[in-house]
Write a protein that holds these residues in place. Structure first.
Motif, mmCIF file in Angstrom:
data_model
loop_
_atom_site.group_PDB
_atom_site.id
_atom_site.type_symbol
_atom_site.label_atom_id
_atom_site.label_comp_id
_atom_site.label_asym_id
_atom_site.label_seq_id
_atom_site.Cartn_x
_atom_site.Cartn_y
_atom_site.Cartn_z
ATOM 1 N N LEU A 131 0.861 -1.179 0.000
ATOM 2 C CA LEU A 131 0.000 0.000 0.000
ATOM 3 C C LEU A 131 0.897 1.228 0.000
ATOM 4 O O LEU A 131 1.644 1.456 0.957
ATOM 5 N N LEU A 132 0.843 1.997 -1.079
ATOM 6 C CA LEU A 132 1.652 3.215 -1.201
ATOM 7 C C LEU A 132 0.788 4.399 -0.819
ATOM 8 O O LEU A 132 -0.158 4.758 -1.543
ATOM 9 N N SER A 133 1.104 5.014 0.317
ATOM 10 C CA SER A 133 0.250 6.054 0.862
ATOM 11 C C SER A 133 0.924 6.712 2.054
ATOM 12 O O SER A 133 1.613 6.047 2.826
ATOM 13 N N ALA A 134 0.710 8.010 2.217
ATOM 14 C CA ALA A 134 1.072 8.627 3.489
ATOM 15 C C ALA A 134 0.179 8.045 4.570
ATOM 16 O O ALA A 134 -0.944 7.601 4.289
ATOM 17 N N VAL A 135 0.666 8.012 5.781
ATOM 18 C CA VAL A 135 -0.124 7.439 6.867
ATOM 19 C C VAL A 135 -1.473 8.140 6.977
ATOM 20 O O VAL A 135 -2.523 7.495 7.111
ATOM 21 N N ARG A 189 -2.318 1.888 -4.625
ATOM 22 C CA ARG A 189 -2.015 3.294 -4.365
ATOM 23 C C ARG A 189 -3.269 3.939 -3.795
ATOM 24 O O ARG A 189 -4.357 3.772 -4.356
ATOM 25 N N THR A 190 -3.132 4.652 -2.705
ATOM 26 C CA THR A 190 -4.303 5.218 -2.044
ATOM 27 C C THR A 190 -5.134 6.075 -2.994
ATOM 28 O O THR A 190 -4.601 6.740 -3.894
ATOM 29 N N SER A 191 -6.421 6.052 -2.766
ATOM 30 C CA SER A 191 -7.333 6.877 -3.563
ATOM 31 C C SER A 191 -7.437 8.294 -3.013
ATOM 32 O O SER A 191 -8.098 9.147 -3.595
ATOM 33 N N ASN A 192 -6.743 8.553 -1.895
ATOM 34 C CA ASN A 192 -6.880 9.833 -1.192
ATOM 35 C C ASN A 192 -5.526 10.534 -1.085
ATOM 36 O O ASN A 192 -4.831 10.411 -0.090
ATOM 37 N N GLY A 217 4.299 3.787 5.196
ATOM 38 C CA GLY A 217 4.084 3.665 6.633
ATOM 39 C C GLY A 217 3.121 2.568 7.029
ATOM 40 O O GLY A 217 3.410 1.755 7.911
ATOM 41 N N VAL A 218 1.965 2.511 6.394
ATOM 42 C CA VAL A 218 0.979 1.488 6.745
ATOM 43 C C VAL A 218 1.477 0.110 6.334
ATOM 44 O O VAL A 218 1.473 -0.840 7.134
ATOM 45 N N TYR A 219 1.916 -0.016 5.088
ATOM 46 C CA TYR A 219 2.459 -1.308 4.634
ATOM 47 C C TYR A 219 3.613 -1.752 5.521
ATOM 48 O O TYR A 219 3.670 -2.906 5.966
#
Length: 285
Positions: free
Chosen positions: A90-94, A195-198, A148-150
């Motif tokens: 999961l590619l995303s900021a926390v 990849r996050t939708s947000n 971070g989450v991953y």
């Protein structure tokens, strides 16, 4: 003469799972390979090898994990090596990651791993033998922005495996957590990476740059998956396997950088760190 082992590998249809499966069958060992769908495709890829049993499995379903383990025992009689490989990134900021995105990542990478471990460990305990190999990541040893989450799911895998190693050792069972760095697989494309939708504009200079880097690095990573697979063969054959096995020079460098920075923090804050003990504890020292 080589003793034939029985392996159980999750997520065997692509990436690390497929490469390790190839190496296992090439070594002459037996393999239970789980896939989420189209098991016949994997069987055909290996020319219906008699040493191969392909089982459909969504690891987030605990009942199905138990069924898959039972099928493995019915077919081969035992399970010597479990490789918990199935997972996704999961590619995303926390802050960016939605609750649903976080939940799905944990459901597979952590709770799915636990489902499979709970399904197979009773058979290993009965035999007083076996080796559980859980796949973590360089992101489970040190954080990166955008992961971070991953990474936190893989930090969980590191901690779970350390505890399993302690708990299972008296029962004759080994536990190892393998932390690969960036290997040239499909991990960075849409088949394995969400990849996050947000997306939040304030993270453009950090996570935004990581999104670009992930696209540019895809299929150009430094690690060789075939060499990683051979490392797993050596690991499973070891009499005294390690609890931790980082793979890739990038992983080793990242971990050493983290521990060096940690030591500097300890030195700078030493008086504060030890100053929180009770006075009688200080006197006893």
């Amino acid at each position: 003469m080589k003793t034939q082992k029985v392996w159980f590998i999750t997520g065997a249809s692509r990436g690390f799972g497929l490469e390790i499966s190839k190496a296992v069958l090439a070594s002459g060992d037996k393999l239970v390979a789980t896939v989420r769908k189209n098991p016949e495709t994997l069987s055909a890829q290996f020319d219906n090898n008699p040493n191969l049993l392909v089982v459909p499995l969504d690891i987030t379903n605990e009942a199905k994990a138990k069924e898959a383990a039972a099928k493995a025992i019915e077919h081969f009689g035992r399970i010597d090596v479990l490789v918990n490989n199935a997972g996704f990134g999961l590619l995303s900021a926390v802050e960016e990651a939605t609750a649903e995105e976080v939940k799905k990542n944990y459901d597979t990478n952590v709770f799915g791993l636990l489902n499979v471990a709970r399904a197979i460990l009773p058979y290993m305990r009965k035999e007083r033998a076996g080796h559980v190999i859980n796949i973590s990541s360089v992101g489970g040893l040190a954080a990166y922005f955008g992961w971070g989450v991953y990474g936190s799911t893989k930090f969980a895998v590191e901690g779970l495996t350390e505890a399993m190693a302690l708990e299972l050792a008296p029962l004759g069972i080994h536990a190892t957590v393998v932390a690969p760095g960036f290997f040239r697989t499909n991990f960075l494309d849409e088949s394995s990476l969400i990849r996050t939708s947000n997306e939040i504009a304030d993270y453009h200079e950090t996570v935004g740059n990581m999104r670009v880097l992930a696209t540019e690095l895809s299929y150009k990573q430094p690690g060789d998956p075939e060499k990683l697979a051979q490392a797993f063969i050596k690991l499973a054959a070891a009499e005294n396997p390690p609890v931790h096995l980082p793979l890739g020079s990038d992983t080793l460098q990242r971990f050493r950088e983290k521990t060096a920075a940690f030591e500097k923090d300890i030195e700078a804050w030493y008086d504060v760190i030890v100053g929180t003990d009770h006075d009688d504890v200080k006197q006893a020292k």
